[in-house]
Every structure is written in structure tokens, then in C-alpha cells.
Design an enzyme around this catalytic site. Structure first.
Site, PDB file in Angstrom:
ATOM      1  N   HIS A  46     -80.617  15.358 -19.386  1.00 25.36           N
ATOM      2  CA  HIS A  46     -82.250  15.393 -19.532  1.00 25.36           C
ATOM      3  C   HIS A  46     -82.574  13.975 -19.777  1.00 25.36           C
ATOM      4  CE1 HIS A  46     -81.081  14.773 -24.133  1.00 25.36           C
ATOM      5  NE2 HIS A  46     -82.055  13.961 -24.242  1.00 25.36           N
ATOM      6  N   ASP A  67     -76.088  20.202 -20.669  1.00 24.42           N
ATOM      7  CA  ASP A  67     -77.060  18.811 -20.792  1.00 24.42           C
ATOM      8  C   ASP A  67     -76.030  18.016 -20.746  1.00 24.42           C
ATOM      9  OD1 ASP A  67     -79.322  17.425 -21.057  1.00 24.42           O
ATOM     10  OD2 ASP A  67     -78.928  17.201 -23.464  1.00 24.42           O
ATOM     11  N   GLY A 111     -82.698   7.657 -28.408  1.00 22.78           N
ATOM     12  CA  GLY A 111     -81.681   6.799 -27.564  1.00 22.78           C
ATOM     13  C   GLY A 111     -80.457   6.793 -27.920  1.00 22.78           C
ATOM     14  N   ASN A 112     -79.960   7.816 -29.007  1.00 16.91           N
ATOM     15  CA  ASN A 112     -78.592   8.348 -28.957  1.00 16.91           C
ATOM     16  C   ASN A 112     -78.023   9.192 -28.103  1.00 16.91           C
ATOM     17  OD1 ASN A 112     -79.147   7.023 -32.162  1.00 16.91           O
ATOM     18  ND2 ASN A 112     -77.137   6.919 -31.457  1.00 16.91           N
ATOM     19  N   SER A 113     -79.133   9.992 -27.441  1.00 14.84           N
ATOM     20  CA  SER A 113     -78.851  11.140 -26.564  1.00 14.84           C
ATOM     21  C   SER A 113     -77.765  10.538 -25.703  1.00 14.84           C
ATOM     22  CB  SER A 113     -80.103  11.512 -26.002  1.00 14.84           C
ATOM     23  OG  SER A 113     -80.800  12.463 -26.665  1.00 14.84           O
ATOM     24  N   LEU A 123     -66.213  37.261 -16.943  1.00 14.11           N
ATOM     25  CA  LEU A 123     -65.319  38.487 -17.251  1.00 14.11           C
ATOM     26  C   LEU A 123     -65.411  39.720 -16.308  1.00 14.11           C
ATOM     27  CD1 LEU A 123     -66.174  38.703 -21.119  1.00 14.11           C
ATOM     28  CD2 LEU A 123     -63.882  37.825 -19.898  1.00 14.11           C
ATOM     29  N   GLY A 124     -66.802  39.812 -15.748  1.00 10.18           N
ATOM     30  CA  GLY A 124     -67.037  40.958 -14.896  1.00 10.18           C
ATOM     31  C   GLY A 124     -67.198  42.066 -15.454  1.00 10.18           C
ATOM     32  N   ILE A 138     -70.852  43.988 -21.801  1.00 13.46           N
ATOM     33  CA  ILE A 138     -70.509  44.181 -23.054  1.00 13.46           C
ATOM     34  C   ILE A 138     -71.628  44.284 -23.991  1.00 13.46           C
ATOM     35  CG2 ILE A 138     -68.183  43.027 -22.802  1.00 13.46           C
ATOM     36  CD1 ILE A 138     -69.217  40.546 -23.958  1.00 13.46           C
TER      37      ILE A 138
END
Length: 475
Positions: free
Chosen positions: A109, A139, A209-211, A266-267, A270
Site C-alpha cells: 500500500h 499487502d 512510516g513503520n509500514s 482445495l477444490g 466447505i
């Protein structure tokens, strides 16, 4: 007078203790070594060269709306009132060197819409890095710069326990490399920002700023990428989230090899095991996931089976096995412990590749289409719709045209005219992108969607429950 009385009492206490000590038998004095507080300095000193700050020289107009909104760019322009025609160096976030060959990992991002950025090393040197590829679902973005650099050492985030100590390094608010420490507050957090949420929660101080910066254990091993914070104020309140190393490594290695992420599925369709299902199948307790449809030819599973274990690991939630499967190579054969005919059996299943499916096969070229799970209809932003509704060309998404009166979307306040920008972090532009989202949501067994809405230029998020009728409805 108050201060004097306090002083008198304090001195009396000292004299009393002195006299008491004087009455005690004299003991030989022994030399003692002053205690030294534990320090992380050596570990941090070793780690800092692997961490970088990321910035760009850009103008506001050059940035896509989706990249600007909700990012450090937005607050920068608002707080500094920068002339959009003037190029400025702007802090984007943090990153770190991964493996050899100059690769850097960060959050997608913060580099969305950019082809090149600047990286600032711990010694202050600045160099250019190319944005190679990104995976918005987790991300994570891959950058590349020239030369050899000290890469982080990968650790096993699966071994992290709640209460373990961790270190975060990043560049909050452009202050330069900053180190904070905390503990693991929770594991496997699903904060409804993407289909593969599996975050480590920590109380280490994380700010703008830490992202994209790294999260380490005290041994200096990478435990994850700092991705998001929960904060009503915008600053750290002690709730931060990091993508675990297992996810980071799988995504990064795929981006390096394929420039995209190949995921397995998985195909199967569920759903949750209800009390009625457990009773009808004579299950000793309500556990596992119920198989409502089988679309995988490489398995002997049947409709009506209940998956109890995935490679000997008990299945405790609906999203658990699709998440695990998504980080395994396509074609991997897994063993499933299944409840069938009132007994346990073990069956193999070969994982398929997760590709875009077609929920809307009959209307894939239509300008409007239903999104049945959300109980609404939407339309592409055609030139006619943009002109009629005064929607700028810079705005992307699909516009809601109708909403079912019984839907959770209506209950959550969505209205016709709202523009859906993203569904579970997947950008929406047409029926194809909706079908892509639908295939992933179905595979993950989701029962809700985290939707980004644009209403008259204002962006916000809302969590909408699906309209489910018995079986899920898509692979």
C-alpha cells in the site's frame, strides 16, 4: 510549614533506622557487583543495516487516488499544504533487505502506483529501487536495488508464543530508523482486511512510516512485516499487526520467481458444521468442516464428508485449511482425516491452482451485474454513468445500483450510488474483478466481506455479512 514537617518526619525515620542498625551485631562487609540491566543494543546494532526507509519524489496529481487515500501521502499533503505542482520528497514507509541480489520487501500500500522509489539506508546513503511486483491480498511488495546488502535472517514465526518479546524497526514520521520493543499480544488475528489475514498482534509502538518494516524476535530473526495498526487517533495505542514470516517468505519467493503469487486451493466447497449436521452424521462433537461439494478430480472425498484434520492438524475453523493450502505449492498432496459413515478415514487430496473463476458467466460482458452474496447489484463506471453522476475519471470502482431490503449491506448503511472500490483488498472495476473476488471468498469459506466504499469522494470501510442459503455457492 508542610514541607518542614515532612522533612522532620523523614529525618526521624532515617535516625531511627540508623539507631536500629547500630544495635545489630556487626557483620563483615562483602564486595558486591552492581547489577547490569539487560540490553538489546548488540542485537539492534546488527539489525539496523538491514532496514531501510522508503521515500519518493512525486506530485499529488501523479499519484492514483487509491494510492493517495489512506496512505501517508494523504496526511502529508493536508498537514503541509504542499502545492501539487511542486515535486517533493515524501516519506512512504519502511522496508528491509531480503535474500541476495538487492531485493527489498515492504508493504504494497505504500508503493502502489509507483514504479521507482528512493531507499535510505541506516548510514544515510540514498539509492534508487524499482518496484518489481506486489501482492495486495497480503499487502507485500517486492523492490530491487543494485549491489549487495545485509539481508535479514528469517525465523519461524510459528514458534512465537503469546508473551514472547519482539523488536520493531522502522522510520515513523520520517524521524529515521527507530527501534521499539514489546511482546506478542495475540496470534492468528483476522482483522478483515483480506482473505489471507493471519496477523501477529503486538504492543510494540508502530506509527505512520513503520509500514513495511520488520518485526524481529530477541534473537534478531525476522518474525514478520509490520502492516497495520488499530488506532482511533492515528498514533500508536499498543495494537499493531504484522504478517508472519511464513506468509512473507511464500509471497516473496513467488514474487521473485513469477512476479505474481501462485496459490493453491482445495477444490472443495466447505461450510461450518452445525449442531444439526453433527447430530445427523453421528459426530461425537461439533468440529471440523463440512464438504458440500467436490470439484477436485484428484481426491476421493465426497459430499457429506467432514474434514477433521489437515495433515494431522485438527481443523478448528472454516478459514483454517484454505489459508494453509494457499501457502503450499500447487500440486502438493495433503492427507485429510475425514468423518464418513460414523468412522474416521484418511484420504489424499492434490491441491489445485487458485485461478479466477466466473461467478457471472452469463453476464461477464455486461455493464451491470448482481453480486448475490452481498445482496446488491452494481454497474461499471461507464462514461455515461460518470457523466450522469458527476464522477471524476480518477475514481475507480463499481457503483451500487440496487440493494436487497433484507441484506446486511442495507442494514450497514450502504445506498445506491455508493462506489465499491475494493472487496477484501481486491480492486473492483467490472464483472471479471467481482468474479475473481468471489472465487477467493468461496475458497476461503468466508461469511462476510470487508468493503472499501467511496461516497462523494470520502473513503470508508464496512464489514458486510453474506446472504448464505445452506451451501456456499461457489468454488
Amino acid at each position: 510549614m508542610k514541607f518542614s514537617r515532612f522533612l522532620t518526619v523523614a529525618l526521624f525515620g532515617v535516625l531511627f533506622l540508623s539507631n536500629a542498625e547500630a544495635k545489630q551485631p556487626t557483620k563483615a562487609k562483602t564486595a558486591t557487583t552492581p547489577s547490569v540491566a539487560p540490553t538489546l543494543a548488540d542485537t539492534v546494532e546488527r539489525l539496523l543495516p538491514s532496514v531501510v526507509s522508503i521515500s519518493a519524489t512525486q506530485t499529488e496529481e501523479a499519484l492514483p487516488n487509491s494510492a493517495l487515500r489512506g496512505s501517508p501521502f494523504e496526511s502529508f499533503f493536508k498537514e503541509n499544504d504542499v502545492n501539487p505542482e511542486t515535486k517533493k520528497k515524501i516519506l512512504l514507509g519502511s522496508g528491509f533487505f531480503y535474500g541476495e541480489n538487492g531485493y527489498i520487501l515492504t508493504s504494497s500500500h505504500i508503493v502502489q502506483g509507483l514504479k521507482k522509489v528512493n531507499i535510505i539506508s541506516n548510514d544515510g546513503s540514498v539509492s534508487s529501487a524499482e518496484v518489481i511486483a506486489m501482492d495486495k491480498k497480503t499487502d507485500i511488495a517486492l523492490l530491487k536495488t543494485e549491489g549487495k546488502h545485509p539481508a535479514v535472517k528469517l525465523g519461524n514465526s510459528d514458534k512465537l508464543r503469546i508473551g514472547d518479546s519482539v523488536i520493531a524497526i522502522g522510520n515513523p514520521f520520517g524521524l529515521g530508523n527507530t527501534v521499539t520493543a514489546g511482546i506478542v499480544s495475540a496470534r492468528s488475528r483476522d482483522i478483515q482486511v483480506g482473505p489471507y489475514d493471519d496477523f501477529i498482534q503486538t504492543d510494540a509502538a508502530i506509527n505512520k512510516g513503520n509500514s513495511g518494516g520488520p518485526l524481529f524476535n530477541y534473537a534478531g530473526e525476522l518474525m514478520g512485516i509490520n502492516t497495520a495498526i488499530f488506532s482511533p487517533s492515528g498514533g500508536s495505542v499498543g495494537i499493531a499487526f504484522a504478517s508472519p514470516t511464513k506468509t512473507v517468505k511464500y509471497v516473496a519467493d513467488n514474487l521473485i520467481k513469477y512476479k505474481t503469487v501462485r496459490r493453491s486451493k482445495l477444490g472443495l466447497k466447505i461450510q461450518k458444521v452445525t449442531d444439526a449436521i453433527a447430530k445427523g452424521l453421528n459426530l461425537p462433537k461439533k468440529t471440523g468442516v463440512y464438504v458440500s461439494q467436490v470439484n477436485n478430480v484428484d481426491t476421493k472425498l465426497k459430499e457429506g464428508d467432514v474434514i477433521l484434520e489437515f495433515n494431522k492438524t485438527p481443523v478448528t475453523s472454516l478459514k483454517q485449511i484454505p489459508k494453509v493450502a494457499s501457502t503450499m505449492p500447487v500440486g502438493t498432496v495433503v492427507n485429510l482425516t475425514v468423518w464418513r459413515d460414523a468412522k474416521k478415514i484418511t484420504l489424499p487430496l492434490k491441491l489445485m491452482e487458485l485461478k479466477d473463476e466466473q461467478e457471472l458467466k452469463n453476464v461477464e460482458n455486461a455493464q451491470w451485474f448482481p453480486i448475490s452474496l452481498l445482496g446488491l447489484k452494481a454497474s461499471e463506471l461507464t462514461p455515461e454513468i460518470r457523466k450522469k453522476n458527476n464522477i471524476s475519471k480518477s475514481v475507480s470502482g463499481i457503483m451500487i445500483t440496487e440493494i436487497d431490503e433484507k441484506s446486511d449491506a442495507l442494514a450497514k448503511g450502504l445506498i445506491p450510488g455508493d462506489i465499491i472500490v475494493e472487496l477484501d483488498k481486491i480492486p473492483q472495476t467490472d464483472a471479471q474483478s467481482v468474479a475473481h473476488w468471489f472465487s477467493i471468498a468461496a475458497e476461503m469459506g468466508q461469511d462476510s466481506s470487508f468493503i472499501q466504499i467511496n461516497r462523494n469522494g470520502e473513503l470508508f470501510y464496512v464489514l458486510v455479512r453474506f446472504q448464505l442459503e445452506g451451501k456456499y455457492g461457489a468454488d
